[in-house]
Design an enzyme around this catalytic site. Structure first.
Site, PDB file in Angstrom:
ATOM      1  N   ASP A  34       0.838  -1.206   0.000  1.00 21.22           N
ATOM      2  CA  ASP A  34       0.000   0.000   0.000  1.00 21.22           C
ATOM      3  C   ASP A  34       0.873   1.257   0.000  1.00 21.22           C
ATOM      4  OD1 ASP A  34      -2.354   1.407   0.004  1.00 21.22           O
ATOM      5  OD2 ASP A  34      -2.737   1.175   2.149  1.00 21.22           O
ATOM      6  N   ASN A  82     -10.748  -2.400  -5.246  1.00 17.30           N
ATOM      7  CA  ASN A  82      -9.958  -1.538  -6.141  1.00 17.30           C
ATOM      8  C   ASN A  82     -10.503  -1.643  -7.563  1.00 17.30           C
ATOM      9  OD1 ASN A  82      -6.812  -2.576  -4.586  1.00 17.30           O
ATOM     10  ND2 ASN A  82      -8.118  -0.857  -4.031  1.00 17.30           N
TER      11      ASN A  82
HETATM   12  C1  IPE Z   1      -1.581   0.297  -3.319  1.00 17.44           C
HETATM   13  O1  IPE Z   1      -1.419   1.664  -3.417  1.00 17.44           O
HETATM   14  C2  IPE Z   1      -1.765  -0.339  -4.677  1.00 17.44           C
HETATM   15  C3  IPE Z   1      -3.139  -0.733  -4.967  1.00 17.44           C
HETATM   16  C4  IPE Z   1      -4.115  -0.734  -4.106  1.00 17.44           C
HETATM   17  C5  IPE Z   1      -3.418  -1.178  -6.320  1.00 17.44           C
HETATM   18  P1  IPE Z   1      -2.643   2.671  -3.397  1.00 17.44           P
HETATM   19  O2  IPE Z   1      -3.026   2.964  -4.809  1.00 17.44           O
HETATM   20  O3  IPE Z   1      -3.726   2.183  -2.525  1.00 17.44           O
HETATM   21  O4  IPE Z   1      -1.943   3.948  -2.756  1.00 17.44           O
HETATM   22  P2  IPE Z   1      -2.538   4.948  -1.674  1.00 17.44           P
HETATM   23  O5  IPE Z   1      -3.093   4.135  -0.544  1.00 17.44           O
HETATM   24  O6  IPE Z   1      -3.595   5.736  -2.382  1.00 17.44           O
HETATM   25  O7  IPE Z   1      -1.357   5.779  -1.260  1.00 17.44           O
HETATM   26  C1  IPE Z   2      -5.437  -2.660   0.005  1.00 16.40           C
HETATM   27  O1  IPE Z   2      -5.101  -1.335  -0.184  1.00 16.40           O
HETATM   28  C2  IPE Z   2      -5.385  -3.402  -1.290  1.00 16.40           C
HETATM   29  C3  IPE Z   2      -4.065  -3.547  -1.868  1.00 16.40           C
HETATM   30  C4  IPE Z   2      -2.949  -3.139  -1.355  1.00 16.40           C
HETATM   31  C5  IPE Z   2      -4.032  -4.219  -3.125  1.00 16.40           C
HETATM   32  P1  IPE Z   2      -6.235  -0.214  -0.370  1.00 16.40           P
HETATM   33  O2  IPE Z   2      -5.506   1.054  -0.550  1.00 16.40           O
HETATM   34  O3  IPE Z   2      -7.194  -0.607  -1.411  1.00 16.40           O
HETATM   35  O4  IPE Z   2      -6.972  -0.275   1.039  1.00 16.40           O
HETATM   36  P2  IPE Z   2      -7.854   0.808   1.786  1.00 16.40           P
HETATM   37  O5  IPE Z   2      -8.850   1.313   0.797  1.00 16.40           O
HETATM   38  O6  IPE Z   2      -6.923   1.901   2.238  1.00 16.40           O
HETATM   39  O7  IPE Z   2      -8.455   0.061   2.930  1.00 16.40           O
HETATM   40 MG    MG Z   3      -4.093   2.385  -0.537  1.00 14.72          MG
END
Ligand code: IPE
Ligand code: IPE
Ligand code: MG
Length: 284
Positions: A34, A82
């Site tokens: 994340d 996602n």
């Molecule tokens: C994690 O990074 C990757 C995926 C969930 C695909 P994020 O895209 O959630 O990054 P933040 O949480 O917005 O920083």
């Molecule tokens: C969790 O990250 C999913 C992945 C890292 C693939 P998200 O960024 O989607 O989680 P939330 O929304 O902060 O809980």
């Molecule tokens: Mg995230």
């Protein structure tokens, strides 16, 4: 204490590795990758730049885990939420990135004896992506080292729903519902992760203190390690630091401090990685 350092570790990794007990490494590590978006925002870049940068983190983490002999590594690449809730442009970038990753990485996976698997509702992914995934899985199927499982379009609640359906379907095929017997092993055998032991350690980057619908059943007794490091900055050395922290924990499984009999036996089926092709992932 460990005297020899496995080949392939850099100087910083070797330094942390020497502080580890090589006999008590986690059998399965799960990582919630994340913080890509925040990494990009801090650099005034679009979110996708963070996803692109995260590929180097995947490469480094996977290689280090394989070098030190971790039997199973599972990476939460993207969740069902996602997939459903993010803009189509971001989702399609992630799909393209996955395809490029698979194409570029298969030779390295083979070099490191890593077998690729997937969990999630894979049949909902675009057919061209599914084809590439199948190609990469088959191209690494002969490897007998670490199992690298990518969670794609994954949701733990959906996985449980699919497991219950699969249990009922199996019973219907096998003499009807009056023969249905459900216990914990039956549930585990019908999860997408039936080829894996339950994770000993779950790592989440970017400081968030939640599981976000990841492996809810399997993480029942996992040790949780949250690091503020954003995923694009995470490297093998950070994984080793997580393992170091894990080795300081006392796992009690509901028992009392110091009672070794409470530890899960290494003979337990859920602590072993099963042979290639033992299962199909996704909805069965
Ligand atoms: C994690 O990074 C990757 C995926 C969930 C695909 P994020 O895209 O959630 O990054 P933040 O949480 O917005 O920083
Ligand atoms: C969790 O990250 C999913 C992945 C890292 C693939 P998200 O960024 O989607 O989680 P939330 O929304 O902060 O809980
Ligand atoms: Mg995230």
């Amino acid at each position: 204490m460990q005297a020899t350092v496995p080949a392939g570790l850099d100087r910083k990794e070797a330094e942390v590795y020497l502080r580890l007990d090589s006999k008590r490494l986690p059998r399965h590590i799960a990582i919630i990758m994340d913080g890509n978006g925040r990494w990009a925002r801090r650099r005034h870049l679009p979110r996708i730049a963070g996803h692109r940068a995260g590929v180097s983190s995947v490469r480094s983490t996977v290689e280090t885990a394989a070098h030190i002999g971790i039997p199973a590594l599972t990476l939460y690449a993207f969740s069902e939420e996602n997939w459903k809730k993010r803009p189509a442009s971001e989702v399609s970038f992630l799909m393209g990135l996955l395809c490029r990753y698979l194409k570029a990485e298969v030779p390295t996976l083979n070099k490191n004896n890593i077998r690729l698997e997937y969990i999630g509702r894979l049949h909902e992914l675009p057919p061209s992506v599914q084809e590439k995934m199948q190609w990469a899985r088959e191209a690494t199927a002969h490897n007998a080292g670490m199992v690298l499982t990518l969670a794609l379009n994954y949701s733990a609640r959906t996985e449980l729903v699919d497991a219950f359906r699969s249990i009922v379907d199996a019973a219907a095929r096998n003499g009807g519902l009056s023969h249905l017997e459900i216990d914990e092993d039956a549930v585990s055998r019908h999860l997408y992760t039936r080829h894996l032991p339950d994770p000993d350690l779950v790592v989440r980057t970017s400081g968030e203190m939640r599981l976000s619908n990841f492996l809810l059943w399997q993480l029942a007794y996992a040790e949780i390690y949250v690091t503020p490091t954003l995923w694009p900055e995470f490297r093998g050395v950070h994984l080793l630091e997580g393992i170091e922290e894990y080795q300081k924990r006392e796992r009690r499984y509901g028992g009392l401090a110091g009672d070794a009999s409470q530890a899960h036996s290494s003979d337990h089926p859920r602590t072993r990685v099963s042979a290639p092709h033992a299962v199909k992932t996704g909805r069965s």
